[in-house]
Design a protein around this motif. Structure first.
Motif, short mmCIF file in Angstrom:
data_model
loop_
_atom_site.label_atom_id
_atom_site.label_comp_id
_atom_site.label_asym_id
_atom_site.label_seq_id
_atom_site.Cartn_x
_atom_site.Cartn_y
_atom_site.Cartn_z
N GLY A 107 0.91 -1.24 0.01
CA GLY A 107 -0.06 0.08 -0.14
C GLY A 107 0.75 1.29 0.18
O GLY A 107 0.63 2.42 -0.80
N ILE A 108 1.85 1.11 0.87
CA ILE A 108 2.98 2.31 0.88
C ILE A 108 3.68 2.59 -0.66
O ILE A 108 3.78 3.70 -1.14
N ALA A 109 3.92 1.45 -1.23
CA ALA A 109 4.51 1.44 -2.57
C ALA A 109 3.55 2.22 -3.45
O ALA A 109 3.72 2.93 -4.60
N GLN A 110 2.16 1.67 -3.42
CA GLN A 110 1.26 2.54 -4.36
C GLN A 110 1.08 4.01 -4.02
O GLN A 110 1.03 4.51 -5.16
N ILE A 115 0.79 -3.97 -7.48
CA ILE A 115 1.79 -5.09 -7.16
C ILE A 115 0.52 -6.42 -6.85
O ILE A 115 -0.25 -6.44 -6.08
N SER A 116 0.93 -7.48 -7.77
CA SER A 116 -0.08 -8.40 -7.74
C SER A 116 0.59 -9.62 -7.87
O SER A 116 1.63 -9.77 -8.57
N GLU A 117 0.10 -10.69 -7.17
CA GLU A 117 0.94 -12.11 -7.10
C GLU A 117 0.44 -12.75 -8.22
O GLU A 117 -0.59 -12.89 -8.87
N GLN A 118 1.37 -13.41 -8.77
CA GLN A 118 1.28 -14.40 -10.08
C GLN A 118 1.01 -15.72 -9.52
O GLN A 118 1.94 -16.30 -9.12
N LYS A 119 -0.28 -16.06 -9.76
CA LYS A 119 -0.70 -17.47 -9.26
C LYS A 119 0.03 -18.44 -10.33
O LYS A 119 0.02 -18.32 -11.46
N SER A 120 0.53 -19.80 -9.94
CA SER A 120 0.75 -20.84 -10.64
C SER A 120 0.66 -22.15 -9.97
O SER A 120 0.81 -22.27 -8.86
N ASP A 121 0.44 -22.98 -10.80
CA ASP A 121 0.17 -24.54 -10.25
C ASP A 121 1.59 -25.04 -9.79
O ASP A 121 1.69 -25.84 -9.01
N LYS A 122 2.60 -24.59 -10.60
CA LYS A 122 3.97 -25.17 -10.50
C LYS A 122 4.53 -24.22 -9.61
O LYS A 122 4.85 -22.90 -9.87
N PRO A 123 5.11 -24.60 -8.43
CA PRO A 123 5.88 -23.67 -7.58
C PRO A 123 7.25 -23.42 -8.12
O PRO A 123 7.81 -23.96 -9.13
N TYR A 150 5.58 -11.90 -7.75
CA TYR A 150 4.84 -10.67 -7.93
C TYR A 150 5.24 -10.06 -9.01
O TYR A 150 6.32 -9.64 -9.33
N HIS A 151 4.14 -9.42 -9.59
CA HIS A 151 4.21 -8.57 -11.03
C HIS A 151 4.08 -6.98 -10.62
O HIS A 151 3.06 -6.73 -9.65
N VAL A 152 4.82 -6.14 -10.89
CA VAL A 152 4.60 -4.63 -10.78
C VAL A 152 4.34 -3.82 -12.02
O VAL A 152 5.03 -3.97 -13.00
N ILE A 153 3.23 -3.24 -11.79
CA ILE A 153 2.89 -2.30 -13.11
C ILE A 153 2.56 -1.05 -12.48
O ILE A 153 1.96 -0.72 -11.41
N ASP A 154 2.49 -0.06 -13.59
CA ASP A 154 2.17 1.24 -13.22
C ASP A 154 0.62 1.51 -13.00
O ASP A 154 -0.03 0.98 -13.89
N VAL A 155 0.24 2.26 -11.76
CA VAL A 155 -1.08 2.30 -11.64
C VAL A 155 -1.88 2.96 -12.89
O VAL A 155 -3.09 2.71 -12.99
N THR A 156 -1.31 4.05 -13.05
CA THR A 156 -1.84 4.87 -13.97
C THR A 156 -1.80 4.56 -15.61
O THR A 156 -3.05 4.38 -16.25
N SER A 157 -0.69 4.27 -16.03
CA SER A 157 -0.54 3.69 -17.40
C SER A 157 -0.78 2.43 -17.73
O SER A 157 -1.07 2.11 -18.81
#
Length: 629
Positions: free
Chosen positions: A384-387, A394-402, A411-418
């Motif tokens: 939340g502070i990073a946002q 920041i969102s977690e990438q879910k995967s069946d394979k660890p 975790y993937h990081v994207i720009d909130v605006t663009s």
């Protein structure tokens, strides 16, 4: 040969394409050694061709040297080596494999370090740099890169033309690398020695659980196969974490004395103080050979501050912290006397009674996990502070394979605006025997690069963040963190953001590359300030009263902590700036003089700084300890 036998030719899970993470889950000990040799061999072959191309271009183009001819191939070659060696370091630190790997690692380290000299001492590279330095069309980043590489070349002896002085210079560089490696190895050997074997639960009842876990693991390694965290026995070795735990929590003063002396005398059995003297002497000779008055004089060409400014900064901290440290020591003496202690406190009593006073004052412990500081809450607050500060989603990438371990998350990081992708990071938060390196730290897996991307898009950075949180156990479903761990996680995340948020077009200057040493740690320090902010702590679930008590930990007996850091910084700086080997003072005299001026010392205090000061004598940050203050 033994480690790489049986591996398919040309295959290594640690050496993937420029866009792919290493396949850590498939790597074994033999792959670490083979990966280094593969990368070194490829670098050597490619660099030879690169020098030929530079020479040809210099001959054919007498006016303007093309930037792309210099920078693009070099970035690709360095990237191959960085990715392989980074994977080797990460596997060694986060996925402990075998003692044999450690031995091979120390053999390979000088080989990798030698490659930086190969680049810096190349006449063809230096000729290209000189031509580029005359090009007014270069961008600011390109000019900084040229000046940095020219400076590195000069410091690596490019200007020493006579054969015999040049040979002696190279021999000294080799001896320096070997001495630094030996120095670190000696400390590690002493830290493995057992200080205390606790066999009664009563002896360790005040110890934090993570300490007991580490001590039980050490006991199993020492041959006590049935050692457990709950029943023991617990082997307290001379590693910093375990020694500090003994000094703070053990009620037996004699055991504390033994632990204190073991910590103070690390490296002395192998004469590390003499190795340190040799290192200082060789560094001074290195600096004089390339035209500087001292090693610090040379080092400060790569800093934002000057030597004079740094001395003034440290002296101002000393003047502010030393009176407070003396007052704190007197306060501890009075508190101990009130609680039945006869006579003066000894050096090995100070941390024990400081911990008792902290508890008496109601100041929250930095070590003990807090019921409200659960991993999900802390991570959610951090994101939340990073946002809020940087506009990151920041969102977690879910995967069946660890990934390489079931506890690791991506975790993937994207720009909130663009909504433009920025990068990714992995989070490996939980303590495990597989981890050789303690604490919280980061390792860059892929660096930002516009040159090494694909389909017209840059390669986005990927950073590993590794932690040291005890996993949830029993009926407790979520892991808890201590205040110290929260601070460390915030700082590590700040270090990761320095790589993730870079927008530098020149790959060889992206992220922390090319930054002055005393600027590299700023993002981590900045984000760490938020960890003990009252609003942040309440956002993690602490009550206003607990948040206030937690914020007070930053102030509690800060004089002693700061004065000790100033002592180390001044020792590091003085030995590399003003000390002359063979003069009236020895290096040990310098360290003792500074200790007497910088810290409040209890009876029985031993420093012996020179025998175990890795930050100064076994790293690339000599004359730079101040940068972490």
């Amino acid at each position: 040969k033994k480690l790489v036998a049986g591996m398919p030719e040309g295959f290594n899970p640690l050496v993937q394409s420029a866009l792919t993470l290493p396949r850590y889950d498939e790597a074994g000990p033999r792959h670490l050694v083979a990966a280094t040799h593969m990368a070194v061999d490829q670098f050597g072959a490619d660099f030879e061709k690169y020098q030929i191309r530079l020479n040809t271009e210099l001959e054919q183009n007498k006016r303007q040297f093309p930037w792309e001819t210099f920078a693009r191939p070099l970035e690709g070659m360095i990237d191959v080596l960085d990715r392989a060696w980074g994977a080797v370091n990460f596997m060694r630190d986060a996925n402990r494999l075998s003692p044999e790997v450690d031995r091979e690692y120390h053999k390979l380290l000088p080989l990798v370090l030698q490659l930086s000299l190969v680049v810096a001492q190349s006449d063809d590279v230096f000729a290209a740099l000189r031509r580029l330095s005359e090009d007014d069309s270069l961008s600011e980043a390109q000019r900084r890169l040229v000046l940095r590489y020219m400076r590195d070349a000069w410091h690596s002896g490019i200007g020493i033309e006579a054969s015999e002085p040049s040979r002696k210079f190279l021999v000294r560089q080799h001896n320096l690398a070997r001495a630094a490696s030996e120095y670190a190895t000696n400390i590690a050997a002493d830290e493995r020695q057992e200080v205390w074997l606790a066999t009664s639960l009563e002896d360790v009842e005040d110890m934090p659980r993570f300490v007991l876990l580490a001590a039980a693991i050490a006991a199993r390694r020492a041959g006590h196969e049935n050692a457990t965290i709950g029943r023991g026995p617990w082997s307290f070795t001379a590693t910093p974490v375990l020694v500090e735990a003994v000094l703070r929590y053990c009620r037996d003063a004699e055991v504390r004395r033994q632990a204190y002396l073991a910590r103070a005398r690390r490296g002395m059995s192998s004469e590390n103080d003499q190795i340190a003297e040799q290192i200082v002497r060789m560094r001074r000779g290195w600096a004089l050979d390339v035209g500087h008055g001292s090693f610090a004089d040379m080092a400060f060409t790569q800093r934002m501050s000057t030597e004079r400014q740094t001395y003034a900064f440290l002296e101002s901290l000393q003047n502010a912290s030393l009176p407070a440290a003396h007052a704190e020591l007197q306060e501890l003496q009075a508190f101990a006397k009130e609680n039945g202690v006869q006579g003066d406190l000894m050096a090995w009593d100070v941390d024990f009674w400081r911990e008792r006073l902290r508890d008496h004052r109601g100041v929250l412990s930095l070590d003990q996990p807090h019921t409200r500081l659960t991993v999900p809450r802390v991570v959610e607050t951090l994101f939340g502070i990073a946002q809020r500060l940087f506009g990151l989603d920041i969102s977690e990438q879910k995967s069946d394979k660890p990934l390489w371990h079931e506890n690791v998350r991506m975790y993937h990081v994207i720009d909130v605006t663009s909504r433009v992708p920025i990068g990714a990071f992995t989070l490996d938060l939980y303590r495990a025997p597989r981890k050789r390196r303690p604490g919280f730290w980061t390792e860059v897996a892929l660096r930002y690069s516009e040159e090494l991307g694909s389909h017209g898009l840059p390669r986005r950075p990927v950073v590993h963040i590794v932690g040291d949180v005890e996993p949830a156990r029993g009926q407790r479903k979520v892991a808890r963190m201590s205040l110290g761990q929260v601070q460390s996680l915030f700082r590590a995340f700040g270090d990761a953001l320095q790589e993730l948020l870079t927008e530098q077009e020149e790959g060889l200057m992206a992220g922390s590359r090319g930054l002055e040493l005393d600027a590299v740690g700023f993002p981590g320090h900045f984000l760490e300030l938020w960890a003990l902010d009252r609003e942040t702590l309440q956002g993690m679930g602490l009550s206003p009263e607990d948040a206030e008590a937690a914020a007070a930990t930053r102030r509690f007996h800060s004089g002693a902590r700061i004065s000790e850091e100033v002592r180390l910084a001044l020792t590091d700086l003085e030995l590399h700036a003003r000390y002359t080997p063979g003069g009236d003072e020895t290096s040990a005299d310098v360290a003792e003089r500074i200790a007497g001026q910088s810290v409040a010392r209890a009876l029985g205090a031993e420093e012996n700084t020179l025998s175990h000061f890795s930050a100064s004598f076994a790293s690339g940050f000599a004359a730079g300890y101040y940068a972490d203050l």
